[in-house]
Motif scaffolding. Sequence first.
Motif, PDB file in Angstrom:
ATOM      1  N   ILE A 164       0.881  -1.174   0.000  1.00  0.00           N
ATOM      2  CA  ILE A 164       0.000   0.000   0.000  1.00  0.00           C
ATOM      3  C   ILE A 164       0.912   1.216   0.000  1.00  0.00           C
ATOM      4  N   ARG A 165       0.608   2.163  -0.880  1.00  0.00           N
ATOM      5  CA  ARG A 165       1.508   3.312  -0.992  1.00  0.00           C
ATOM      6  C   ARG A 165       0.726   4.619  -1.047  1.00  0.00           C
ATOM      7  N   PHE A 166       1.176   5.573  -0.245  1.00  0.00           N
ATOM      8  CA  PHE A 166       0.667   6.943  -0.305  1.00  0.00           C
ATOM      9  C   PHE A 166       1.701   7.747  -1.080  1.00  0.00           C
ATOM     10  N   GLU A 167       1.272   8.296  -2.200  1.00  0.00           N
ATOM     11  CA  GLU A 167       2.214   8.944  -3.113  1.00  0.00           C
ATOM     12  C   GLU A 167       1.901  10.436  -3.251  1.00  0.00           C
ATOM     13  N   LYS A 168       2.772  11.267  -2.676  1.00  0.00           N
ATOM     14  CA  LYS A 168       2.641  12.725  -2.755  1.00  0.00           C
ATOM     15  C   LYS A 168       1.220  13.187  -2.400  1.00  0.00           C
TER      16      LYS A 168
END
Length: 594
Positions: A353-357
């Motif tokens: 899971i990634r939170f990108e900018k």
Amino acid sequence: MKNILTRPIGELVTGHPLIVNYKKMWPFIKPYWFRAMLGILLALPVGALDSVIALFMKSFTDDVLVAKDALMATYIPVLIVGFVLVQSTLTYLVKYLNTWVGSKITLSVRKKLFKKLLTMHSGYFDTTDSGYVLMRYNNDADTACNGLIKNLRMIVTRVFSSITLIGVLLYNSWQLTFIAVGAFAVAGGLIFVVRRKLEELVRNTIVVGSVAMRAYNETFNGNRTVAAYNLQEDQERRFEHLMDRVFDLNMGMVKRTGWLSPVMHFIVSLGLALVFWQSSSMIVKGTITSGNFTSFVAALLMLYTPVKSMGDNYVDIKQAFLSIDRIFEIFSLKTEIEDKKDARTLDGVRKEIRFEKVWFAYKPDTYVLKDLNLTVPVGSTVALVGNSGGGKSTVVSLLPRFYDVTKGRVLIDGENVKDFTLKSLRDHIAVVFQDNFLFSGTLRDNILIGRPGATEEDLKEAIKNAHLQDFIASLKKGLDTEIGERGITLSGGQRQRVAIARAFVRNADIVILDEATSALDNKSEAVVQKALENLMKNRTVFVIAHRLSTVVNADKIVVLNEGRVVEEGKHEDLLKIENGAYAALYNAQFKKKK
């Protein structure tokens, strides 16, 4: 759609708002149109039969009272009783049919409004109070639907009654009819005078009504806070001020409209006086008979009733139309969180899971999260820590799309969460909040909310892992014990463990623990922490905690400050950072004695 309150008065008089509002409501009326139409058709003779009784008065006066006709003396009363019996029967059938149709329509509207409420995004509930919801989603439906059917029945009955009664008036004397109808027209025209005075009062009454609803709701839900802080007198003063406002509005309504019916009554009475004065000379001259006069007066008095009540009915009609407009304003609301047209089903979380900018603001240009970047591998536990207001809860609220990011992306296995259906996305996420909401019902009902199709074995396993088995065994009815509204009969620790069991039953890939133990005492926290450790096994876990002792074993600890990631790493590594943010938080909680 044009608001009813801004339409020209000519539209209301000609019936156009009525037509417009019935068109709006047609989708709800359509399933019951046959019974609705039957009720309308039966209302026609109910109104028309008034004129028959008035017409019989001519024959009764001329043939019985004047000519002394014995046969007619028997025949006419029997006919009148027969017609009244028919009218009474039809009146009952019309009322029954209209009540049935009105109730069905009200149910349909309430169901759709409730469905609409369920689809609204979290931000909507952040800015909408409970009193407003009760008024708009419940009371307006009742006012609109019952007012719609009641007014339709009233209009149909009175229109046909008025038409036939005017026919009787004309039959008996066109000269007297001209005088009487002229007086009625002047009386009816007074509604134009009060129309605009009513508009703001009706609006304010509804607004104050919603505030009153909120006051009752807050008193119910906050009863312990009221008692603990001795707020009874303060709450009483606030409510008294509100009731004074209600009183002022009611008196304002009476002040501005209360004179309407008495003045209309006076004008109509003047018309009646002119009719009596004119008819006296006409009877003497033989222009009309005594029977004509009696029949004319009977018809006139019957016609007087709907005209006299017109002023009061106008307020009811205005409120019904306003409620319809308010209902359709709700239907036209757009939720900010919804599925894309080509949304896909999420079938699992396999990589990360990634939170990108990510940037996020609850209010325009007031960012709570600022350029946040975070990667969480599947099967790992990440803890979000930091000062209050740093954005920890906001981060985890973006994953199940309680809110959508303002800028940036939240990705699952490289795919934007917005590309998945909301249902499939949330099916893979279990959330344990700080204050978990339990619904009225049984323990079983509340645990199975996690997955209604769960088997009995799944349920038993969840109860065991949540450390609830001893508590449930101590209850006479076990899982079928009623827990009261919001689980009021349970302790804080018990409510948390029910919520954890709910999360176990869900068997989701991702678990979010949002301050799940912060409101508990040490003993309760120890039990709940064991249950949480069971829940966290073999899952991707997001933990938000103020008590750092609960997160020291996390695979990654992320420190947030004013919406930005200022540090991240394992517990031991973060403590080694000189003048580090995490070290400062940790030392503040666990100061060692020198």
